[in-house]
Write a protein that holds these residues in place. Sequence first.
Motif, PDB file in Angstrom:
ATOM      1  N   LYS A 283      -4.025   4.092  -8.021  1.00 21.57           N
ATOM      2  CA  LYS A 283      -2.787   4.600  -8.230  1.00 21.57           C
ATOM      3  C   LYS A 283      -1.648   5.254  -7.325  1.00 21.57           C
ATOM      4  CE  LYS A 283      -4.000   5.443 -13.215  1.00 21.57           C
ATOM      5  NZ  LYS A 283      -4.072   6.635 -14.183  1.00 21.57           N
ATOM      6  N   THR A 284      -2.413   5.879  -6.447  1.00 18.56           N
ATOM      7  CA  THR A 284      -1.887   6.501  -5.391  1.00 18.56           C
ATOM      8  C   THR A 284      -1.080   5.656  -4.179  1.00 18.56           C
ATOM      9  OG1 THR A 284      -3.194   8.494  -5.665  1.00 18.56           O
ATOM     10  CG2 THR A 284      -1.954   8.319  -3.794  1.00 18.56           C
ATOM     11  N   LEU A 285      -2.168   4.706  -3.924  1.00 22.17           N
ATOM     12  CA  LEU A 285      -1.698   3.748  -2.649  1.00 22.17           C
ATOM     13  C   LEU A 285      -0.998   2.663  -3.110  1.00 22.17           C
ATOM     14  CD1 LEU A 285      -4.968   3.734  -0.542  1.00 22.17           C
ATOM     15  CD2 LEU A 285      -2.881   5.478  -0.223  1.00 22.17           C
ATOM     16  N   THR A 286      -1.136   2.096  -4.497  1.00 22.80           N
ATOM     17  CA  THR A 286      -0.326   0.934  -4.746  1.00 22.80           C
ATOM     18  C   THR A 286       0.784   1.084  -6.032  1.00 22.80           C
ATOM     19  OG1 THR A 286      -1.976   0.513  -6.711  1.00 22.80           O
ATOM     20  CG2 THR A 286      -2.443  -0.507  -4.431  1.00 22.80           C
ATOM     21  N   GLY A 564       3.464  -3.566   1.760  1.00 20.72           N
ATOM     22  CA  GLY A 564       4.855  -3.761   1.370  1.00 20.72           C
ATOM     23  C   GLY A 564       5.834  -2.473   1.532  1.00 20.72           C
ATOM     24  N   THR A 565       6.738  -2.506   0.572  1.00 18.72           N
ATOM     25  CA  THR A 565       7.613  -1.295   0.971  1.00 18.72           C
ATOM     26  C   THR A 565       7.711  -0.416  -0.409  1.00 18.72           C
ATOM     27  OG1 THR A 565       9.236  -2.208  -0.249  1.00 18.72           O
ATOM     28  CG2 THR A 565       9.167  -2.903   1.900  1.00 18.72           C
ATOM     29  N   ASP A 566       8.190   0.799  -0.307  1.00 22.40           N
ATOM     30  CA  ASP A 566       8.223   1.726  -1.410  1.00 22.40           C
ATOM     31  C   ASP A 566       8.761   1.434  -2.512  1.00 22.40           C
ATOM     32  OD1 ASP A 566       6.976   3.884   0.314  1.00 22.40           O
ATOM     33  OD2 ASP A 566       8.627   4.549   0.753  1.00 22.40           O
ATOM     34  N   THR A 567       9.737   0.458  -2.445  1.00 20.50           N
ATOM     35  CA  THR A 567      10.096  -0.226  -3.677  1.00 20.50           C
ATOM     36  C   THR A 567       9.555  -1.164  -4.215  1.00 20.50           C
ATOM     37  OG1 THR A 567      12.024  -1.361  -2.423  1.00 20.50           O
ATOM     38  CG2 THR A 567      12.564   0.898  -3.307  1.00 20.50           C
ATOM     39  N   MET A 568       9.020  -1.989  -3.357  1.00 24.97           N
ATOM     40  CA  MET A 568       8.326  -3.135  -3.558  1.00 24.97           C
ATOM     41  C   MET A 568       6.887  -3.219  -3.263  1.00 24.97           C
ATOM     42  SD  MET A 568      10.361  -5.159  -5.280  1.00 24.97           S
ATOM     43  CE  MET A 568       9.934  -6.890  -5.342  1.00 24.97           C
ATOM     44  N   PRO A 569       5.929  -2.651  -3.490  1.00 21.38           N
ATOM     45  CA  PRO A 569       4.515  -2.628  -3.247  1.00 21.38           C
ATOM     46  C   PRO A 569       4.093  -4.094  -3.311  1.00 21.38           C
ATOM     47  CG  PRO A 569       4.954  -0.932  -4.762  1.00 21.38           C
ATOM     48  CD  PRO A 569       6.228  -1.670  -4.928  1.00 21.38           C
ATOM     49  N   GLY A 570       3.322  -4.333  -2.137  1.00 25.32           N
ATOM     50  CA  GLY A 570       2.578  -5.603  -2.082  1.00 25.32           C
ATOM     51  C   GLY A 570       3.536  -6.896  -1.400  1.00 25.32           C
TER      52      GLY A 570
END
Length: 726
Positions: A283-286, A564-570
């Motif tokens: 939850k924290t990282l993704t 990825g980015t903060d707004t688009m993880p992965g």
Amino acid sequence: MRFLIPLLAALVLAACASNPTYEDAARLSEAGQPEAAVARLQQLVEQNPRNAQYRAALLRERDRAVALRMNAGDVQLRAGRYDEAEREYQAAAALDADAVRSTVRLADVARARRHDAILREAEASLKAGRLDAAETRVREVLGDTPNHAPARDLLRRVLEAGMATDPTPRLKAPFRKPVTLEFRDAQMRTVFDMLSRTSGINFVFDRDVKQDQKLTVFLRNTTLEDALELILTTHALDRKVLNENSVLIYPNTPAKQKDYRELVVRSFYLSNADVKQAAVMVKTLTRAQDVFIDEKLNLMVMRDTPEVVRMADQLVRTLDLAEPEVMLEVEVLELTRTRLQDLGVAWPGAVSLGARTTGTAAGSQLIDGPMVFSIANPALVASMRATVGRSTLLANPRIRVKNREKARIHIGEKVPVFTSTAVANAGVAQSVTYLDVGLKLDVEPQVYLNDDVAIKMGLEVSNIVREVSANAGQTIAYQIGTRNTNTVLQLRDGETQILAGLINDNDRRTSVRIPGLGDVPILGRLFGSNNDNKEKTEIVLLITPRVVRNIVRPEGVLAELPVGTDTMPGRAPLRIAKTAPGTLGMSSDGGGEANGARGSGLRPPPDARSNPDSVFQFGLSAPSTVRLNEQFPLTVTLPDVVEIANGFVEIAYDPAVLQIVGGTPAEPGRVRLPAAGSGQSIEVTFLALKETTGSQVTVSNAELVDASGFAVGVAPPPPIAVVVRK
């Protein structure tokens, strides 16, 4: 008759017991040689077929020998040493030809060998990316042995690899050709129309996309795919690939992402990690949307996009590792040396002279008159005693401990301590408590990646000095003597550390003598006694750590994982791949849609050696006509305009007509040739197997990478036909 039958039985038993062959078999059995004992007993049974004692002994020793052989074979079979296991089972079958267990185990050995061969093929298919073939072979083993642990583990890896493979469609190869884009203040509709005409890709726009907005793009020698990604990212747009030549363009907003981005559900069964800790990390990282945990099954289920799920899989695999364990071999020695010397003459400590009374004590001497003289009996005691003692207390425990877990070793006894307590209106209540006396060792190991072990250790050695009673014996306690040490040490795997120096040295000297006379040199020994008591105790501790299991990095997990980015993880990193200088060119005069359409067009590539419809093209050549059963070469020539670092060229052919010479391809009808260099020639030899009017040989696939690590776009050459004649 009543006395005759027992007498005859006794004579028979005596004869059996006195048989040297039987006694020899008994000695062999006690010496741990049951098979030799079976041979002796078999000889006795053949000579005395009606002797029940010999037959019973033979059956007992044979069962024992067969059991030992079968157990040894089972150990070898579990270890995968099939030849040794087969020898043990065959020896068991030779001892007892009617035993069914040895026959079954021999069949198990043959089946295990076959399963290992199948699993090796499945492992090779998995590494080559042929997941369907690998799964088929693994399920063949599980169909025969459902609980086969290596097969189940390999099936899990195959299924995880299948889930990790991106199932979404990808754009066709022409979309990855290098291009040059030069647009200034052109409408988005114009730019995408030009991209569609050039690459053959269909673009479908969401209704909320503003197609008339202006954009400026100057990109040289960039693939169409990277150019599209850059345009979409800089204008708050995103895409969804519908098939190999169709793309949906939509605004990159949270609402549109919920409408168009597909979600998947993945279950993670954790073997070693705590599921709560894993859920917090994910939850924290993704920033996963939905995560569910089941503590009883140690299961975590998450729902998110495929990119986020794949990233969570990498994170969970780095966490779900078996904890290191270490075996601590401890040896404790307590060395005690005592020396006692008691030498001299013990004179009476008092002589009494008093008035005579009515009763005279025993041992008193009457003197004339009213006086009485008394002295201890015996009056003199001569002591001549010397005692020398040495004792060693040895403890050698072995304890297995997990990493950073505390373990305790206590070697000693629990001493009861009784206490009496007065209770109102109930008399006296007694209670008992227990006191640990002996050797206590507390250890807490920490295993490092280089197999070093740090041990936090505390040692206490205690003993009872004397018993103490109070309240007229109602309360009993003990005076305890202790020796303690606490330390932290770091040892290598298998290194032994000796801790010594816990020494207790007592030297007591006591002298009882007659004042004055006892102080005379030499002769003073006759007028007193001397007691010399020396006692020395030393504790020696030897500790040896042996690493049973250390942390092993999981395969396929990257040390640095793009998230990825903060707004688009992965999301994949936004990069522009390096391409070769020969490209397609598209430009716009920048006036508007009409100017953009008129000013656009294909420009010839700057390098005349490259094909205008692709980046590079390599050659394929072979004899046009060959004879039946004749060998001939096929040559692939790499382009000479770029240095190829590594890669391969895949050749497709008809295996019924042609055969590879000097090797066996992994897949019938296809052979991969390693490629490297610039303008180099790769040659493979074929054998003509069947007469034909023309068998086509084509380049079915090619992947080339230049020295900088970027992919090199190539166009396959036209297929060639080989005629085979008698």
